[in-house]
Design a protein around this motif. Structure first.
Motif, short mmCIF file in Angstrom:
data_model
loop_
_atom_site.label_atom_id
_atom_site.label_comp_id
_atom_site.label_asym_id
_atom_site.label_seq_id
_atom_site.Cartn_x
_atom_site.Cartn_y
_atom_site.Cartn_z
N PHE A 153 0.98 -1.18 0.06
CA PHE A 153 0.04 0.09 0.13
C PHE A 153 0.83 1.21 0.04
CE2 PHE A 153 -2.41 -3.54 2.11
CZ PHE A 153 -3.35 -3.22 1.57
N HIS A 154 0.72 2.24 -0.87
CA HIS A 154 1.54 3.36 -1.03
C HIS A 154 1.16 4.53 -0.17
CE1 HIS A 154 2.17 0.80 -4.40
NE2 HIS A 154 3.51 1.00 -4.36
N LYS A 155 1.90 5.36 0.41
CA LYS A 155 1.64 6.32 1.10
C LYS A 155 0.43 6.29 1.98
CE LYS A 155 4.00 8.92 -2.41
NZ LYS A 155 5.42 8.96 -1.90
N CYS A 156 0.62 5.35 2.88
CA CYS A 156 -0.77 5.22 3.88
C CYS A 156 -0.40 5.33 5.08
CB CYS A 156 -1.32 3.57 3.50
SG CYS A 156 -0.03 2.54 4.02
N GLY A 157 0.81 5.87 5.50
CA GLY A 157 1.32 5.98 7.03
C GLY A 157 1.79 7.32 6.99
N TYR A 158 1.33 8.37 7.70
CA TYR A 158 2.06 9.65 7.80
C TYR A 158 2.63 9.88 9.33
CZ TYR A 158 2.29 14.92 7.35
OH TYR A 158 2.76 16.08 7.09
N LYS A 159 4.00 9.92 9.16
CA LYS A 159 4.50 10.00 10.50
C LYS A 159 5.90 10.98 10.11
CE LYS A 159 5.83 7.36 14.62
NZ LYS A 159 5.93 5.98 15.05
N PHE A 160 6.19 11.79 11.24
CA PHE A 160 7.50 12.70 11.10
C PHE A 160 7.54 13.67 9.73
CE2 PHE A 160 9.34 8.64 12.91
CZ PHE A 160 9.18 9.09 14.13
N ASN A 161 6.21 13.99 9.65
CA ASN A 161 5.72 14.99 8.55
C ASN A 161 6.19 14.34 6.99
OD1 ASN A 161 4.79 17.19 10.05
ND2 ASN A 161 7.02 17.53 10.51
N ARG A 162 6.14 13.11 6.83
CA ARG A 162 6.42 12.24 5.64
C ARG A 162 5.71 11.32 5.39
NH1 ARG A 162 12.64 11.08 6.70
NH2 ARG A 162 12.24 13.23 7.72
N TRP A 163 5.35 10.66 4.36
CA TRP A 163 4.54 9.54 3.96
C TRP A 163 5.31 8.24 4.03
CZ3 TRP A 163 -0.61 9.73 4.35
CH2 TRP A 163 -1.35 10.97 4.38
#
Length: 198
Positions: A153-163
């Motif tokens: 799955f692509h770009k599904c977690g957002y942490k530390f201001n990045r995907w």
């Protein structure tokens, strides 16, 4: 050396030690998508809930807990009851010691005894090779243990201001047949487990 670590069933009393291992993963890495460190009480409840049906294991060295691994239900729907999702966390000072493999061997062996067939793992995965919060080590570790990539799955977690991406890997540990025997609860097979083997 095998005797360096002792693997045993976790208990609710281990919660504080497990939180101390888990906290750096939450605060410093994208390995977990949690962004706040759970409380000790949260962890007690997690251990209690898992142990109702599934194994939750800890590893000790010189009396100190240095890692843990557990299985959780993969899906709430009944037809998926032969699958579990595995997780593992190792104290940063005990990484690359062989402990992760030892914990997984014990976990898989117990799950086989219970009658589970598929182990799935969800792994945070970086877009870049030089991400300071996440590497591909976890995927490589699981691949070494016989797990295979089945999806991303692509770009599904957002942490530390990045995907971040998320991959799924699986390992088949049992035979799939018609009239599949039902899985057993962890407490049903616990008397058969010789933890000293691990």
């Amino acid at each position: 050396m095998k005797n360096d670590f002792k693997i045993r069933k976790a208990s609710e009393a281990d919660a504080e030690a497990l939180v101390s291992i888990y906290a750096p993963y939450v605060l410093e890495t994208a390995i977990t998508y949690e962004v706040e460190v759970p409380t000790v009480e949260d962890f007690r409840q997690r251990i209690k809930n898992i142990l109702k049906k599934l194994p939750y294991l800890v590893a000790e060295q010189d009396g100190k807990i240095v890692g843990y691994a557990y299985a959780a239900p993969f899906h709430v729907r009944v037809a998926a009851r032969f699958n579990v999702e595995a997780s593992i966390y190792i104290d940063k000072n005990s990484q690359h010691s062989g402990l992760g493999k030892r914990l997984y061997i014990a976990l898989e062996d117990i799950l086989k005894k219970q009658g589970y067939l598929n182990i799935n793992v969800s792994i945070a995965y970086p877009d870049s090779e030089d991400d300071e919060h996440l590497s591909k080590n976890s995927a490589e570790f699981h691949e070494h243990l016989g797990y295979h990539m089945v999806g991303e799955f692509h770009k599904c977690g957002y942490k530390f201001n990045r995907w971040y991406n998320l991959i799924w890997m699986e390992k088949i540990i049992g035979e799939h047949v018609e009239n599949q025997p039902e899985v057993k609860r962890f407490d049903e097979i616990e008397p058969e487990i010789d933890f000293s083997r691990y």
